[in-house]
Design a protein around this motif. Structure first.
Motif: not given
Length: 472
Positions: A347-348, A393-416
């Motif tokens: 997304s970046y 894990f820290l890189v993932f946490a930051i990028r997951n937040y940004d990806a939601y802001r950029f594209y509205g990508i929702r992380f599947p927490y239940g499946l994960f």
């Protein structure tokens, strides 16, 4: 956006990269374990440190211009754009490599710098190799990109095996095998890709060169941060645990490369597809759907690896390296978050926001170095694995937040969460070290994976049935 066509294009790209990457990574994967029968733990540790130093210096030498080449050419691959991009990048790269040569030359006289000449030769040709690959990939010649990867790996592997079997100075032989592979592949790419027709000194533009550098230079700390997460702890291991421990950990990190075999292949295709979706209003939903599939396949492979790693290593490596299986589970978990971060990181690139990528990677790299400093003296190689895990894990946490802001990508927490529970269960059983328990672990994990993925599998079967029934 036609979702079916997009998925088909992504699948075609993935299949193409699978052919090249499967061949190259399997050869490299096999070569790693062959070396354990010819090199001591200390020698494996020494060669590993050489390669790690190479991976540290190469992004600095190239100024990450290869990434700029790919980004600009995927956007516009007209002959005029290719000539302008290639000419500017080649001139900038040549200047940078000359400067690196001067610096390494000075260091040679100021301090002990082992193999500095061979290191520079390898940096030199590896840099051109990387840039040439991304140029041909950017202009759409993906088959040449794949063929060049296979050629490099074959040359390196054949010469490496010859060196291990027939020479006394095996580490030096491995280095020269790497150099030979890089040189031959550079020549192949330059002439087969017809790159000479794209270079002209008149094509150099100060303003365009500055534009490329504004994009690429922030990727240097980004790449070095990834290096810090995956490799910087080797120096701490060497300091606190010794060369032999470094050799053991080096082999431990090779097991998760079976997962990276898939994620690396997918990332190359997804990188191009994600960039092509820039500006599409429906891209968020498409990203989320692919993300769900990606997680399912990634965890299925991961759990398969963790349940069989100890059994496989018993036959794949020299007995002196067998204990490396103990660190597989924690390193695999780190690779999971690494792979998720790479997926989200596209997304970046789509937004040409390399500074955003840099911030997340710097945070992860800094945390890994700091945690490794404290954890390795206290917990040894387990501490090294944990340091890598918290960084990714820290890189993932930051990028997951940004990806939601950029594209509205929702992380599947239940499946994960479901997959993470199964991963923890299978990893725990693996440490019991009993043959019957191993068999039970494989059976139970396999049944659980089939149950969790049943809808996904039914969907794949339905697609296959539909394609076979479709009239010619």
């Amino acid at each position: 956006m036609n979702s079916g066509k997009s998925s088909k294009a992504l699948l075609n790209l993935t299949l193409l990269y699978t052919v090249g990457n499967l061949a190259t990574r399997l050869i490299n994967f096999g070569l790693v374990f062959v070396t354990t029968f010819y090199l001591t733990k200390e020698e494996v540790g020494d060669y590993d440190l050489f390669i790690i130093t190479l991976s540290l210096l190469t992004p600095i030498a190239t100024m990450q211009l290869a990434e700029a080449a790919l980004r600009w050419l995927l956007e516009d691959s007209s002959p005029e754009r290719v000539q302008k991009t290639f000419s500017n990048i080649l001139i900038l790269l040549t200047f940078s490599l000359s400067l690196v040569g001067v610096i390494l030359g000075v260091l040679r006289y100021l301090t002990v710098f082992p193999n500095e000449i061979k290191l520079y030769i390898l940096i030199f040709f590896q840099s051109y190799f990387i840039v040439f690959q991304q140029i041909v990939r950017g202009i759409g010649n993906n088959q040449l990109f794949v063929k060049s990867s296979i050629l490099y790996t074959l040359v390196y592997a054949l010469l490496a095996v010859f060196s291990l079997v027939y020479t006394d100075n095996r580490i030096e032989g491995l280095i020269w095998a790497n150099i030979a592979g890089s040189i031959l592949t550079c020549i192949y790419l330059f002439f087969s890709g017809g790159l000479s027709r794209y270079f002209t000194l008149k094509g150099f533009s100060t303003s365009f060169a500055r534009t490329l550098l504004v994009y690429s230079v922030p990727l240097i700390p980004n790449t070095l941060s990834w290096w810090a997460i995956s490799s910087a702890n080797r120096y701490f291991i060497l300091l606190y645990c010794g060369k032999a421990a470094n050799g053991i950990f080096s082999i431990s990190q090779k097991i998760p490369t079976m997962l990276l075999l898939f994620t690396g292949i997918f990332y190359q295709a997804w990188q191009e597809k994600s960039i092509s979706l820039t500006g599409d209003t429906n891209s968020g939903a498409y990203h989320s759907r692919i993300f769900d599939i990606y997680i399912r396949i990634m965890f299925t492979i991961t759990i398969g690896i963790v349940t069989t790693s100890r059994f496989l290593l018993k036959y794949m490596v020299s007995p002196q390296f067998f204990e490396s299986w103990k660190y597989t589970a924690i390193l695999l978990l780190g690779v999971i978050f690494n792979s998720l971060s790479s997926f989200l990181g596209t997304s970046y690139l789509s937004r040409k926001d390399t500074r955003g990528a840099m911030v997340s990677s710097l945070a992860g790299g800094g945390l890994t170095v700091l945690s490794s400093w404290f954890l390795i003296p206290a917990f040894g190689l387990y501490g090294a694995g944990l340091g890598i895990l918290v960084g990714y894990f820290l890189v993932f946490a930051i990028r997951n937040y940004d990806a939601y802001r950029f594209y509205g990508i929702r992380f599947p927490y239940g499946l994960f969460s479901v997959f993470m529970g199964l991963f923890a269960f299978s990893s725990a059983l693996n440490y019991i070290e009993n043959g019957w328990v191993d068999a039970l672990n494989i059976f139970l994990s396999g049944c659980a994976l089939l149950y969790i993925n049943q809808d996904f599998i039914k969907g794949l079967l339905a697609m296959r049935k539909k394609s076979t029934l479709k009239p010619a």
